[in-house]
Scaffold this active site. Structure first.
Site, PDB file in Angstrom:
ATOM      1  N   TYR A  72      28.181  36.538 -14.194  1.00 40.62           N
ATOM      2  CA  TYR A  72      28.712  37.772 -14.782  1.00 40.62           C
ATOM      3  C   TYR A  72      28.673  37.652 -16.306  1.00 40.62           C
ATOM      4  O   TYR A  72      29.534  37.038 -16.926  1.00 40.62           O
ATOM      5  CB  TYR A  72      30.138  38.064 -14.302  1.00 40.62           C
ATOM      6  CG  TYR A  72      30.286  38.282 -12.806  1.00 40.62           C
ATOM      7  CD1 TYR A  72      29.177  38.539 -12.000  1.00 40.62           C
ATOM      8  CD2 TYR A  72      31.526  38.240 -12.194  1.00 40.62           C
ATOM      9  CE1 TYR A  72      29.317  38.738 -10.631  1.00 40.62           C
ATOM     10  CE2 TYR A  72      31.670  38.441 -10.819  1.00 40.62           C
ATOM     11  CZ  TYR A  72      30.566  38.683 -10.051  1.00 40.62           C
ATOM     12  OH  TYR A  72      30.699  38.874  -8.691  1.00 40.62           O
ATOM     13  N   PHE A 217      33.105  45.772  -3.694  1.00 39.84           N
ATOM     14  CA  PHE A 217      32.844  47.215  -3.710  1.00 39.84           C
ATOM     15  C   PHE A 217      33.788  47.932  -2.743  1.00 39.84           C
ATOM     16  O   PHE A 217      33.345  48.612  -1.820  1.00 39.84           O
ATOM     17  CB  PHE A 217      31.377  47.501  -3.403  1.00 39.84           C
ATOM     18  CG  PHE A 217      30.922  48.835  -3.946  1.00 39.84           C
ATOM     19  CD1 PHE A 217      31.294  49.240  -5.216  1.00 39.84           C
ATOM     20  CD2 PHE A 217      30.136  49.684  -3.193  1.00 39.84           C
ATOM     21  CE1 PHE A 217      30.893  50.461  -5.714  1.00 39.84           C
ATOM     22  CE2 PHE A 217      29.735  50.919  -3.686  1.00 39.84           C
ATOM     23  CZ  PHE A 217      30.124  51.300  -4.951  1.00 39.84           C
ATOM     24  N   PRO A 218      35.105  47.770  -2.956  1.00 42.86           N
ATOM     25  CA  PRO A 218      36.061  48.290  -1.959  1.00 42.86           C
ATOM     26  C   PRO A 218      36.249  49.795  -1.957  1.00 42.86           C
ATOM     27  O   PRO A 218      36.979  50.308  -1.133  1.00 42.86           O
ATOM     28  CB  PRO A 218      37.372  47.586  -2.340  1.00 42.86           C
ATOM     29  CG  PRO A 218      37.236  47.241  -3.784  1.00 42.86           C
ATOM     30  CD  PRO A 218      35.767  46.994  -4.031  1.00 42.86           C
ATOM     31  N   LEU A 219      35.587  50.499  -2.868  1.00 43.54           N
ATOM     32  CA  LEU A 219      35.752  51.955  -2.903  1.00 43.54           C
ATOM     33  C   LEU A 219      34.768  52.611  -1.935  1.00 43.54           C
ATOM     34  O   LEU A 219      33.567  52.425  -2.046  1.00 43.54           O
ATOM     35  CB  LEU A 219      35.500  52.457  -4.326  1.00 43.54           C
ATOM     36  CG  LEU A 219      35.817  53.912  -4.612  1.00 43.54           C
ATOM     37  CD1 LEU A 219      37.265  54.234  -4.301  1.00 43.54           C
ATOM     38  CD2 LEU A 219      35.533  54.229  -6.068  1.00 43.54           C
ATOM     39  N   GLY A 220      35.292  53.397  -0.964  1.00 47.19           N
ATOM     40  CA  GLY A 220      34.428  54.054   0.020  1.00 47.19           C
ATOM     41  C   GLY A 220      33.508  55.066  -0.630  1.00 47.19           C
ATOM     42  O   GLY A 220      33.875  55.723  -1.590  1.00 47.19           O
TER      43      GLY A 220
HETATM   44  N1  LIG Z   1      29.987  38.628  -4.160  1.00 46.29           N
HETATM   45  C1  LIG Z   1      29.214  39.556  -4.658  1.00 46.29           C
HETATM   46  O1  LIG Z   1      27.991  39.567  -4.474  1.00 46.29           O
HETATM   47  C2  LIG Z   1      29.840  40.642  -5.476  1.00 46.29           C
HETATM   48  C3  LIG Z   1      29.108  41.800  -5.804  1.00 46.29           C
HETATM   49  C4  LIG Z   1      29.742  42.786  -6.547  1.00 46.29           C
HETATM   50  C5  LIG Z   1      31.046  42.607  -6.959  1.00 46.29           C
HETATM   51  N2  LIG Z   1      31.719  41.453  -6.658  1.00 46.29           N
HETATM   52  C6  LIG Z   1      33.125  41.239  -7.070  1.00 46.29           C
HETATM   53  O2  LIG Z   1      33.913  42.269  -6.520  1.00 46.29           O
HETATM   54  C7  LIG Z   1      34.650  42.931  -7.542  1.00 46.29           C
HETATM   55  C8  LIG Z   1      34.846  44.388  -7.137  1.00 46.29           C
HETATM   56  O3  LIG Z   1      33.593  45.008  -6.895  1.00 46.29           O
HETATM   57  P1  LIG Z   1      33.014  46.167  -7.797  1.00 46.29           P
HETATM   58  O4  LIG Z   1      33.543  46.009  -9.198  1.00 46.29           O
HETATM   59  O5  LIG Z   1      31.566  46.221  -7.565  1.00 46.29           O
HETATM   60  O6  LIG Z   1      33.554  47.460  -7.101  1.00 46.29           O
HETATM   61  P2  LIG Z   1      34.893  48.321  -7.111  1.00 46.29           P
HETATM   62  O7  LIG Z   1      36.050  47.482  -7.477  1.00 46.29           O
HETATM   63  O8  LIG Z   1      34.919  49.059  -5.824  1.00 46.29           O
HETATM   64  O9  LIG Z   1      34.573  49.433  -8.203  1.00 46.29           O
HETATM   65  C9  LIG Z   1      34.523  49.221  -9.526  1.00 46.29           C
HETATM   66  C10 LIG Z   1      34.185  50.559 -10.196  1.00 46.29           C
HETATM   67  O10 LIG Z   1      35.210  51.496  -9.945  1.00 46.29           O
HETATM   68  C11 LIG Z   1      35.820  51.908 -11.182  1.00 46.29           C
HETATM   69  N3  LIG Z   1      37.276  51.889 -10.928  1.00 46.29           N
HETATM   70  C12 LIG Z   1      38.060  50.827 -10.696  1.00 46.29           C
HETATM   71  N4  LIG Z   1      39.337  51.205 -10.506  1.00 46.29           N
HETATM   72  C13 LIG Z   1      39.358  52.554 -10.610  1.00 46.29           C
HETATM   73  C14 LIG Z   1      40.376  53.540 -10.506  1.00 46.29           C
HETATM   74  N5  LIG Z   1      41.636  53.209 -10.253  1.00 46.29           N
HETATM   75  N6  LIG Z   1      40.017  54.825 -10.676  1.00 46.29           N
HETATM   76  C15 LIG Z   1      38.753  55.191 -10.926  1.00 46.29           C
HETATM   77  N7  LIG Z   1      37.735  54.302 -11.040  1.00 46.29           N
HETATM   78  C16 LIG Z   1      38.044  52.994 -10.872  1.00 46.29           C
HETATM   79  C17 LIG Z   1      35.395  50.911 -12.220  1.00 46.29           C
HETATM   80  O11 LIG Z   1      35.176  51.521 -13.469  1.00 46.29           O
HETATM   81  P3  LIG Z   1      36.188  51.332 -14.706  1.00 46.29           P
HETATM   82  O12 LIG Z   1      35.831  50.049 -15.353  1.00 46.29           O
HETATM   83  O13 LIG Z   1      35.911  52.519 -15.560  1.00 46.29           O
HETATM   84  O14 LIG Z   1      37.564  51.337 -14.131  1.00 46.29           O
HETATM   85  C18 LIG Z   1      34.073  50.410 -11.669  1.00 46.29           C
HETATM   86  O15 LIG Z   1      33.008  51.209 -12.101  1.00 46.29           O
HETATM   87  C19 LIG Z   1      33.810  42.680  -8.801  1.00 46.29           C
HETATM   88  O16 LIG Z   1      34.554  42.821  -9.989  1.00 46.29           O
HETATM   89  C20 LIG Z   1      33.328  41.273  -8.575  1.00 46.29           C
HETATM   90  O17 LIG Z   1      34.342  40.342  -8.965  1.00 46.29           O
HETATM   91  C21 LIG Z   1      31.124  40.503  -5.916  1.00 46.29           C
END
Ligand SMILES: NC(=O)c1ccc[n+]([C@@H]2O[C@H](COP(=O)([O-])OP(=O)(O)OC[C@H]3O[C@@H](n4cnc5c(N)ncnc54)[C@H](OP(=O)(O)O)[C@@H]3O)[C@@H](O)[C@H]2O)c1
Length: 296
Positions: A72, A217-220
């Site tokens: 990252y 990516f927990p957002l549906g």
């Molecule tokens: N193991 C793997 O291969 C892998 C792959 C991807 C991710 N990950 C890990 O999983 C974590 C979570 O995944 P993710 O970041 O992809 O997905 P996520 O948590 O579902 O979504 C993040 C996105 O949603 C926005 N967001 C977050 N909270 C919000 C809220 N309350 N209201 C509106 N928008 C919101 C964020 O933008 P803003 O910054 O504008 O809030 C960002 O663009 C990552 O940070 C990483 O540590 C692991």
């Protein structure tokens, strides 16, 4: 403007706790530190102080599980975590990962060779300013490297005291079974949400075996998902993202969500989801979304 009810107490503790291999216990709502880097998960954040403030606020809200990876940034997310939080408050667990190379923005190339993983662990120890990494995750199996060889390397680093607990990411049930023959596996991190259920059976396997499941990516996503989420969110006077997180928390006591954000405001909304309790009917409606999507 989203209607978001903030409870008087916003605390990750309200989600309960999950054990990592019977050795560590963390609050069941963590933080994903991937979004703190620059665009394309590349380079420094636009506003470094804002990124540091998000990490410090997470810990103030009792988040004590922070997910990151050497890739990252690369390096940026781990460096920010150390800058914001070192010396780490008691009980804070940093879970990092290795197994990818980053040639440029939005580019990810596999490297889970034993030599690369040994080097990656040394780099993470240095950047995180740790003598031992609490949780080290193989970021993803490398198709040109024997999977057992990658896992054996992490087991060897554990024996050397550089890693406390070993974990996996982006794996099948067969990978978990193979890895467990080599070293105890404390968590599995795969893409998952109420609307994205490819890994349902891996969640069930983890639940049955006391392994934490960390959904990324927990957002549906999807149209039906959005409609159902919005209706339930309005009933609870919270945001849709909080409902998606509440569904995960209820899906299994071994699920440990790590929503990622670069904003303290979003962080607070996400952690407030620890207090949201869905009714049986709401839980079932959300669970049925993938079927509704498929008949559209
Ligand atoms: N193991 C793997 O291969 C892998 C792959 C991807 C991710 N990950 C890990 O999983 C974590 C979570 O995944 P993710 O970041 O992809 O997905 P996520 O948590 O579902 O979504 C993040 C996105 O949603 C926005 N967001 C977050 N909270 C919000 C809220 N309350 N209201 C509106 N928008 C919101 C964020 O933008 P803003 O910054 O504008 O809030 C960002 O663009 C990552 O940070 C990483 O540590 C692991």
């Amino acid at each position: 403007m989203m209607e978001t009810k903030m409870t008087s107490e916003i605390s990750a503790k309200l989600a309960g706790q999950v054990s990592l291999g019977g050795e560590l216990s963390v609050n069941r709502l963590g933080f994903g530190a991937m979004r703190l880097t620059g665009e394309g998960v590349w380079g420094p954040p636009k506003d470094r102080n804002k990124a540091l403030a998000v990490l410090r606020r997470a810990v103030e809200l009792d988040v004590n599980f922070i997910d990151t990876a050497d890739s990252y940034g690369p390096n940026v997310s781990e460096e920010l975590i150390a800058e914001a939080l070192f010396p780490y408050p008691k009980g804070v667990v940093i879970a990092t990962k290795g197994g990818w190379n980053r040639p440029g923005p939005n580019q990810w190339t596999h490297n889970a060779t034993p030599a690369h993983l040994r080097k990656a662990v040394e780099g993470s120890l240095k950047r995180l300013r740790l003598d031992r990494i609490d949780v080290y995750q193989l970021h993803t199996p490398d198709p040109v490297v024997n999977f057992d060889a990658s896992v054996e390397t992490l087991a060897e680093l554990r024996r050397q005291g550089k890693i406390r607990l070993v974990a996996l990411s982006n794996v099948t049930k067969e990978h978990i079974e193979r890895a467990r023959k080599i070293v105890p596996i404390v968590s599995v991190q795969n893409r998952y949400s109420f609307a994205d259920r490819e890994w349902d059976f891996v969640v069930n396997f983890c639940d049955a075996n006391g392994i934490a499941f960390i959904p990324w990516f927990p957002l549906g996503a999807g149209r039906v998902a959005g409609e159902v989420l919005d209706q339930i969110a309005r009933a609870h006077q919270v945001g849709p993202k909080q409902i998606a997180l509440a569904w995960l928390l209820r899906r299994s006591p071994f699920i440990l969500p790590i929503p990622g954000t670069s904003s303290s405001e979003h962080l607070e909304e996400n952690v407030a989801a620890a207090a949201v309790r869905l009714t049986d009917q709401e839980y079932d409606r959300l669970a049925g979304v993938p079927e509704l999507e498929s008949v559209r």
